[in-house]
Design an enzyme around this catalytic site. Sequence first.
Site, mmCIF file in Angstrom:
data_model
loop_
_atom_site.group_PDB
_atom_site.id
_atom_site.type_symbol
_atom_site.label_atom_id
_atom_site.label_comp_id
_atom_site.label_asym_id
_atom_site.label_seq_id
_atom_site.Cartn_x
_atom_site.Cartn_y
_atom_site.Cartn_z
ATOM 1 N N TYR A 22 0.861 -1.191 0.000
ATOM 2 C CA TYR A 22 0.000 0.000 0.000
ATOM 3 C C TYR A 22 0.888 1.229 0.000
ATOM 4 O O TYR A 22 1.537 1.537 0.997
ATOM 5 C CB TYR A 22 -0.916 -0.045 1.226
ATOM 6 C CG TYR A 22 -1.895 1.092 1.380
ATOM 7 C CD1 TYR A 22 -2.157 2.004 0.367
ATOM 8 C CD2 TYR A 22 -2.602 1.231 2.571
ATOM 9 C CE1 TYR A 22 -3.069 3.029 0.528
ATOM 10 C CE2 TYR A 22 -3.523 2.259 2.746
ATOM 11 C CZ TYR A 22 -3.755 3.147 1.724
ATOM 12 O OH TYR A 22 -4.662 4.164 1.900
ATOM 13 N N LYS A 81 -1.367 -1.368 -4.119
ATOM 14 C CA LYS A 81 -2.384 -0.311 -4.127
ATOM 15 C C LYS A 81 -1.630 1.001 -4.280
ATOM 16 O O LYS A 81 -0.960 1.455 -3.357
ATOM 17 C CB LYS A 81 -3.200 -0.333 -2.836
ATOM 18 C CG LYS A 81 -4.220 0.799 -2.737
ATOM 19 C CD LYS A 81 -4.931 0.794 -1.388
ATOM 20 C CE LYS A 81 -5.894 1.974 -1.287
ATOM 21 N NZ LYS A 81 -6.574 2.024 0.045
#
Length: 294
Positions: A132, A161
Site C-alpha cells: 500500500y 495499491k
Amino acid sequence: MFRGVGTAIVTPFKNGELDLESYERLVRYQLENGVNALIVLGTTGESPTVNEDEREKLVSRTLEIVDGKIPVIVGAGTNSTEKTLKLVKQAEKLGANGVLVVTPYYNKPTQEGLYQHYKYISERTDLGIVVYNVPGRTGVNVLPETAARIAADLKNVVGIKEANPDIDQIDRTVSLTKQARSDFMVWSGNDDRTFYLLCAGGDGVISVVSNVAPKQMVELCAEYFSGNLEKSREVHRKLRPLMKALFAETNPIPVKAALNLMGFIENELRLPLVPASEKTMELLRNVLKESGLL
C-alpha cells in the site's frame, strides 16, 4: 487476487463500540452490488484506533458474512516490521485471503528499507500481500523501480495499491511491475484515478466511493474490461462530483457522513477524527441526491 473493485469498507461505531449490526448491513450491500473484494481495516476502516480484540471480531464477522464469495483482505500495516508481522499472522490465523500492508510511516525508510520490510514479511507468511503506497499519509513513496523489484523477487506479494496521484508514476508502476511479473496486480488507491490506471493497464481500484456507490464503481471497471471505453469514461465523469465530495475532508470523515445520510450507520468516528462539518454535510446531501443515492 481480484480484478475490478475492492471496497475499503468503513468500520461503524455506536456509542464508542463496534456496531456489527450496521456493519453486516453494509457488507451485504456490497455483496448485492457485485464488488469483487472487501478490504477490512484499511485507512477507511480507521485501523489505527481499532484494538486487537476488535480486529478479531470484525475480521471474523466479515468472513462469516462473505462466506467465500469474494476475497477478504485485511489491513495489517504499521511502522514496525515485527508489529506488522504480528497483525499479518493474526489475519492468517483468522482465515483472511490476503493482507494490505502500508509502507512504514513516520520513520521514513529508504527504498532498500521498504524492500527489506516486504521481503521479511513475505518470507514469514503464505498469505497474499498487497503493498500500500500512500505517500500523502506516510511520508515515503514506493518508486516504480522498487515496486518492480518487489514484483520480481517476492512471489507472494501479489500487487500494489498505488495511491500516489501522479499520473506518470501510475503509468510507470503499472509498466515496470507488469514487465517484472505478468500476474502482478496494480490497483488505484484514489477513486478519481481509477479510469486513468485502467487505461495504463492496471487491474482496478481499492475504493472509498464504493462504500456509497458500489454498483457504479463496479460498472466503471466492468465496462472498461469489456472493451467499452466510452461507457467507462462516461461512468467516471458522472461519478466525479461524488468522488470530490467524499474527499471534502479527511477520509473517512465524509464517507461515514454519507453512509449516515443513507441510513446505513451512525455518524461516529474515533478521535482524533471528528464528524463532518455542516458545510460538508450539506454538500454530501446535495451530491447524493443528484447521484440518485438519497
